[in-house]
Design a protein around this motif. Structure first.
Motif, PDB file in Angstrom:
ATOM      1  N   UNK A   2      -2.825  -1.227  -1.552  1.00 27.09           N
ATOM      2  CA  UNK A   2      -2.305  -2.423  -0.853  1.00 27.09           C
ATOM      3  C   UNK A   2      -1.228  -3.090  -1.225  1.00 27.09           C
ATOM      4  N   UNK A   3      -0.815  -3.255  -2.432  1.00 20.28           N
ATOM      5  CA  UNK A   3       0.305  -3.829  -3.191  1.00 20.28           C
ATOM      6  C   UNK A   3       1.655  -2.980  -2.521  1.00 20.28           C
ATOM      7  N   UNK A   4       1.682  -1.615  -2.630  1.00 18.00           N
ATOM      8  CA  UNK A   4       2.581  -1.023  -2.093  1.00 18.00           C
ATOM      9  C   UNK A   4       2.939  -1.170  -0.524  1.00 18.00           C
ATOM     10  N   UNK A   5       1.991  -1.291   0.289  1.00 19.20           N
ATOM     11  CA  UNK A   5       1.884  -1.567   1.583  1.00 19.20           C
ATOM     12  C   UNK A   5       2.618  -3.012   1.824  1.00 19.20           C
ATOM     13  N   UNK A   6       2.024  -3.922   1.201  1.00 19.85           N
ATOM     14  CA  UNK A   6       2.812  -5.391   1.244  1.00 19.85           C
ATOM     15  C   UNK A   6       4.085  -5.221   0.881  1.00 19.85           C
TER      16      UNK A   6
END
Length: 85
Positions: A2-6
């Motif tokens: 999720x952090x990478x997508x954000x």
């Protein structure tokens, strides 16, 4: 993650993403699987919100439930698939 997508969303402000929630077809009723897929989708949205992603304006959300199965292996369909638009 999720952090990478954000991070991707932050670096690419013009990009929108599509999120699709799925469920396994061989477990439970159609209705319970639809609700499960919907909860999965909401959980991912809540996590993205924590990283500052503008869910309302930068995402398209779709609950698939068991309507479409992206994977042949049934257990793999317990997922949310995210793609850039």
């Amino acid at each position: 993650t999720i952090e990478n997508i954000a991070k991707f969303m932050e670096e690419n402000k013009h990009v929108k993403i599509e999120l699709r929630g799925y469920a396994s077809k061989n477990r439970g009723s159609w209705e319970s699987n639809y609700k499960l897929a919907e909860r999965r989708l909401k959980s991912v949205c809540e996590a993205l919100l924590q990283f500052g992603v503008d869910i309302k304006n930068r995402t398209e959300l779709r609950v698939e439930g068991v309507r479409n199965q992206p994977y042949d292996e049934d257990s793999w369909n317990q997922c949310v698939i995210i793609k850039a638009l």
